[in-house]
Design a protein around this motif. Structure first.
Motif, PDB file in Angstrom:
ATOM      1  N   ALA A  25       1.247  -1.330   0.071  1.00  0.00           N
ATOM      2  CA  ALA A  25       0.274  -0.108   0.117  1.00  0.00           C
ATOM      3  C   ALA A  25       0.945   1.812   0.197  1.00  0.00           C
ATOM      4  O   ALA A  25       0.067   2.171   0.573  1.00  0.00           O
ATOM      5  CB  ALA A  25      -0.993   0.114   1.179  1.00  0.00           C
ATOM      6  N   ASP A  26       1.511   1.194  -0.553  1.00  0.00           N
ATOM      7  CA  ASP A  26       2.713   2.035  -0.380  1.00  0.00           C
ATOM      8  C   ASP A  26       2.664   3.901  -1.281  1.00  0.00           C
ATOM      9  O   ASP A  26       1.956   3.392  -2.453  1.00  0.00           O
ATOM     10  CB  ASP A  26       3.942   2.061  -1.312  1.00  0.00           C
ATOM     11  N   PRO A  27       2.173   4.702  -1.112  1.00  0.00           N
ATOM     12  CA  PRO A  27       1.367   5.688  -1.546  1.00  0.00           C
ATOM     13  C   PRO A  27       2.136   6.459  -2.886  1.00  0.00           C
ATOM     14  O   PRO A  27       1.633   7.199  -3.053  1.00  0.00           O
ATOM     15  CB  PRO A  27       1.198   6.671   0.164  1.00  0.00           C
ATOM     16  N   ALA A  28       3.728   5.985  -2.448  1.00  0.00           N
ATOM     17  CA  ALA A  28       4.256   6.428  -3.457  1.00  0.00           C
ATOM     18  C   ALA A  28       4.637   5.618  -5.065  1.00  0.00           C
ATOM     19  O   ALA A  28       5.680   6.214  -5.629  1.00  0.00           O
ATOM     20  CB  ALA A  28       6.164   6.772  -2.711  1.00  0.00           C
ATOM     21  N   ALA A  29       4.197   4.665  -4.638  1.00  0.00           N
ATOM     22  CA  ALA A  29       4.302   3.402  -6.293  1.00  0.00           C
ATOM     23  C   ALA A  29       3.603   2.495  -6.351  1.00  0.00           C
ATOM     24  O   ALA A  29       3.013   2.147  -5.303  1.00  0.00           O
ATOM     25  CB  ALA A  29       5.631   3.311  -5.606  1.00  0.00           C
ATOM     26  N   ARG A  30       2.890   2.123  -7.474  1.00  0.00           N
ATOM     27  CA  ARG A  30       1.776   1.450  -7.292  1.00  0.00           C
ATOM     28  C   ARG A  30       2.945   0.103  -8.261  1.00  0.00           C
ATOM     29  O   ARG A  30       4.002   0.487  -9.397  1.00  0.00           O
ATOM     30  CB  ARG A  30       1.019   1.486  -8.170  1.00  0.00           C
ATOM     31  N   LEU A  31       2.433  -1.425  -8.154  1.00  0.00           N
ATOM     32  CA  LEU A  31       3.389  -2.033  -9.054  1.00  0.00           C
ATOM     33  C   LEU A  31       2.666  -3.191  -9.258  1.00  0.00           C
ATOM     34  O   LEU A  31       2.122  -4.139  -8.215  1.00  0.00           O
ATOM     35  CB  LEU A  31       4.794  -2.789  -7.984  1.00  0.00           C
ATOM     36  N   THR A  32       2.879  -3.786 -10.581  1.00  0.00           N
ATOM     37  CA  THR A  32       1.978  -5.562 -10.974  1.00  0.00           C
ATOM     38  C   THR A  32       2.685  -6.008 -11.495  1.00  0.00           C
ATOM     39  O   THR A  32       4.281  -5.862 -11.992  1.00  0.00           O
ATOM     40  CB  THR A  32       0.563  -5.080 -11.663  1.00  0.00           C
ATOM     41  N   ALA A  33       2.719  -6.891 -12.046  1.00  0.00           N
ATOM     42  CA  ALA A  33       3.555  -8.349 -12.879  1.00  0.00           C
ATOM     43  C   ALA A  33       4.145  -7.226 -14.140  1.00  0.00           C
ATOM     44  O   ALA A  33       4.566  -7.618 -14.682  1.00  0.00           O
ATOM     45  CB  ALA A  33       3.228  -8.951 -12.953  1.00  0.00           C
ATOM     46  N   THR A  34       2.802  -6.512 -14.401  1.00  0.00           N
ATOM     47  CA  THR A  34       3.966  -5.518 -15.875  1.00  0.00           C
ATOM     48  C   THR A  34       3.296  -4.410 -15.732  1.00  0.00           C
ATOM     49  O   THR A  34       3.768  -3.620 -16.776  1.00  0.00           O
ATOM     50  CB  THR A  34       2.551  -6.120 -17.187  1.00  0.00           C
ATOM     51  N   GLU A  35       3.881  -3.725 -14.259  1.00  0.00           N
ATOM     52  CA  GLU A  35       3.369  -1.720 -14.885  1.00  0.00           C
ATOM     53  C   GLU A  35       3.537  -1.539 -13.141  1.00  0.00           C
ATOM     54  O   GLU A  35       3.194  -1.762 -12.338  1.00  0.00           O
ATOM     55  CB  GLU A  35       2.402  -1.915 -14.798  1.00  0.00           C
ATOM     56  N   LEU A  36       5.181  -0.708 -13.431  1.00  0.00           N
ATOM     57  CA  LEU A  36       5.074   1.388 -12.226  1.00  0.00           C
ATOM     58  C   LEU A  36       4.997   1.595 -12.542  1.00  0.00           C
ATOM     59  O   LEU A  36       5.157   2.350 -13.320  1.00  0.00           O
ATOM     60  CB  LEU A  36       6.576   0.048 -11.829  1.00  0.00           C
ATOM     61  N   TRP A  37       4.379   2.202 -11.348  1.00  0.00           N
ATOM     62  CA  TRP A  37       3.969   3.895 -11.257  1.00  0.00           C
ATOM     63  C   TRP A  37       5.137   4.535  -9.838  1.00  0.00           C
ATOM     64  O   TRP A  37       4.702   3.714  -9.264  1.00  0.00           O
ATOM     65  CB  TRP A  37       3.126   4.355 -11.197  1.00  0.00           C
ATOM     66  N   TRP A  38       6.309   5.375 -10.218  1.00  0.00           N
ATOM     67  CA  TRP A  38       6.953   5.260  -9.269  1.00  0.00           C
ATOM     68  C   TRP A  38       7.096   7.368  -8.977  1.00  0.00           C
ATOM     69  O   TRP A  38       7.612   8.166 -10.212  1.00  0.00           O
ATOM     70  CB  TRP A  38       8.447   4.950  -9.291  1.00  0.00           C
ATOM     71  N   ALA A  39       7.098   7.078  -8.075  1.00  0.00           N
ATOM     72  CA  ALA A  39       6.873   8.647  -8.174  1.00  0.00           C
ATOM     73  C   ALA A  39       8.551   9.319  -6.972  1.00  0.00           C
ATOM     74  O   ALA A  39       8.747   8.611  -6.192  1.00  0.00           O
ATOM     75  CB  ALA A  39       6.145   9.274  -6.657  1.00  0.00           C
ATOM     76  N   VAL A  40       8.844  10.422  -7.567  1.00  0.00           N
ATOM     77  CA  VAL A  40      10.398  10.357  -6.812  1.00  0.00           C
ATOM     78  C   VAL A  40      10.756  11.535  -7.246  1.00  0.00           C
ATOM     79  O   VAL A  40      10.534  12.482  -7.927  1.00  0.00           O
ATOM     80  CB  VAL A  40      11.738   9.558  -7.299  1.00  0.00           C
ATOM     81  N   ARG A  41      11.648  12.497  -6.576  1.00  0.00           N
ATOM     82  CA  ARG A  41      12.227  13.921  -6.245  1.00  0.00           C
ATOM     83  C   ARG A  41      13.907  14.289  -7.045  1.00  0.00           C
ATOM     84  O   ARG A  41      14.167  12.563  -6.528  1.00  0.00           O
ATOM     85  CB  ARG A  41      11.833  14.566  -4.571  1.00  0.00           C
ATOM     86  N   THR A  42      13.923  14.500  -8.122  1.00  0.00           N
ATOM     87  CA  THR A  42      15.164  14.338  -8.775  1.00  0.00           C
ATOM     88  C   THR A  42      16.067  15.918  -8.732  1.00  0.00           C
ATOM     89  O   THR A  42      15.190  16.509  -8.346  1.00  0.00           O
ATOM     90  CB  THR A  42      15.035  14.423 -10.166  1.00  0.00           C
ATOM     91  N   PRO A  43      16.614  15.650  -9.159  1.00  0.00           N
ATOM     92  CA  PRO A  43      17.482  17.394  -9.235  1.00  0.00           C
ATOM     93  C   PRO A  43      17.215  18.141  -9.977  1.00  0.00           C
ATOM     94  O   PRO A  43      17.216  19.678  -9.668  1.00  0.00           O
ATOM     95  CB  PRO A  43      18.918  16.963  -9.312  1.00  0.00           C
ATOM     96  N   ASP A  44      16.362  17.808 -10.759  1.00  0.00           N
ATOM     97  CA  ASP A  44      15.482  18.610 -12.061  1.00  0.00           C
ATOM     98  C   ASP A  44      13.430  18.545 -11.390  1.00  0.00           C
ATOM     99  O   ASP A  44      13.155  19.552 -11.898  1.00  0.00           O
ATOM    100  CB  ASP A  44      15.411  18.159 -13.145  1.00  0.00           C
TER     101      ASP A  44
END
Length: 311
Positions: A25-44
């Motif tokens: 239940a990670d609020p910052a990521a979603r993962l299935t067998a074929t799909e990833l949503w990953w939120a991150v803070r980058t230098p940009d």
């Protein structure tokens, strides 16, 4: 911004990318067998990376101010830059490791190029049960987080380190995080930019372990993800030594877990002894063994789930 990634034979999408989701239940990521949503803070700036697998390819889409940054690093994040050449010969040194590699040849080590996003859940996981750590992590992300870029409702960005560093301890108390872990988190948040600038895993490890509240366990967990270090074996973990020793020898316990500053426990020493032939690839061996071999039987009561959030 989009790009298409070519996937190697037998590529294990969920197994490789699973560590980017702290828990289901990670609020910052979603993962299935074929799909990833990953939120991150980058230098940009803030970004979301969306990976969707189609057979032997994956489409990578970036959203937000940091979209170009995550797209440029999509192959590394997906573990596609992980060099496994020569590992088949190394795995042949032990029949259990050889079988594990045969069973999961598509497992790779991700390299995100970020540290604080991994430091947050790792510090919260120090000396507590997984449920306690996950609960505190989710509450902190929801308290400090913001809607992540992109079309996925409810996906949140990990907290801005500056906001964590500038928050007093009492902000974290209602999340079930005691002062020791809260202070460690605030310290690393205050120097997050310097930590992120470390040129390699060795330099990052040295910077991390020089800070109060950060030991080898935390450093290894973080640099393995941030730098894709295949030798960043975790010592000081409650379960991993028992799992590795049970997989390689059949012994249900690796030894005593008692340790002291500057002294490894018997369990860690036994694990390191068994992993010595795989030096340079010890983290990969642990990844394979924990993914393919059952955990040893448990004895005695489980650790209690504690919370002082209401006191």
């Amino acid at each position: 911004m989009k790009t298409v990634l070519s996937l190697p034979a037998h590529y294990d999408f969920a197994g490789t990318l699973g560590p980017l989701r702290v828990f289901p239940a990670d609020p910052a990521a979603r993962l299935t067998a074929t799909e990833l949503w990953w939120a991150v803070r980058t230098p940009d700036g803030p970004a979301t990376l969306h990976l969707r697998r189609y057979g032997d390819e994956a489409e990578a889409t970036g959203y937000g101010a940091g979209a170009g940054w995550v797209i440029d690093r999509a192959t590394a994040i997906a573990g596609l830059d992980d060099d496994v050449s020569g590992f088949t010969a190394l795995a042949a040194l032990d029949p259990v490791v050889r079988r594990a590699w045969h069973d999961r040849p598509g497992l790779r080590l991700t390299r995100t190029g970020r540290l604080f996003v991994h430091l947050l859940p790792t510090i919260l996981g120090q000396k507590v049960t997984g449920k306690e750590a996950f609960r505190g992590y989710a509450k902190i992300v929801r308290h400090f987080g913001e809607q992540a870029p992109g079309p996925l409702p409810g996906l949140l960005l990990p907290p801005d380190p500056a906001r964590i560093a500038g928050s007093p301890y009492w902000v974290f108390h209602p999340f079930g995080v005691e002062q020791k872990r809260a202070d460690a988190l605030r310290r690393v948040a205050a120097v997050a930019d310097r930590l992120e600038a470390a040129p390699d895993a060795a330099a990052a490890t040295a910077r991390l372990v020089s800070m109060p509240g950060i030991g080898e366990w935390t450093a290894a967990e973080v640099v393995r993800l941030g730098y894709g270090d295949p030798d960043a074996v975790t010592v000081g973990d409650y379960n991993i030594p028992h799992h590795v020793v049970y997989a390689l020898t059949g012994a249900v316990r690796a030894g005593s877990r008692e340790s002291a500053p500057g002294r490894y426990s018997e369990a860690d020493l036994r694990m390191l002894e068994l992993l010595a032939p795989f030096t340079g690839q010890r983290a990969r061996v642990v990844q394979l063994l924990t993914a393919t071999r059952p955990a040893p039987p448990r004895f005695g009561p489980r650790m209690p789930i504690r919370s002082f959030a209401r006191f």
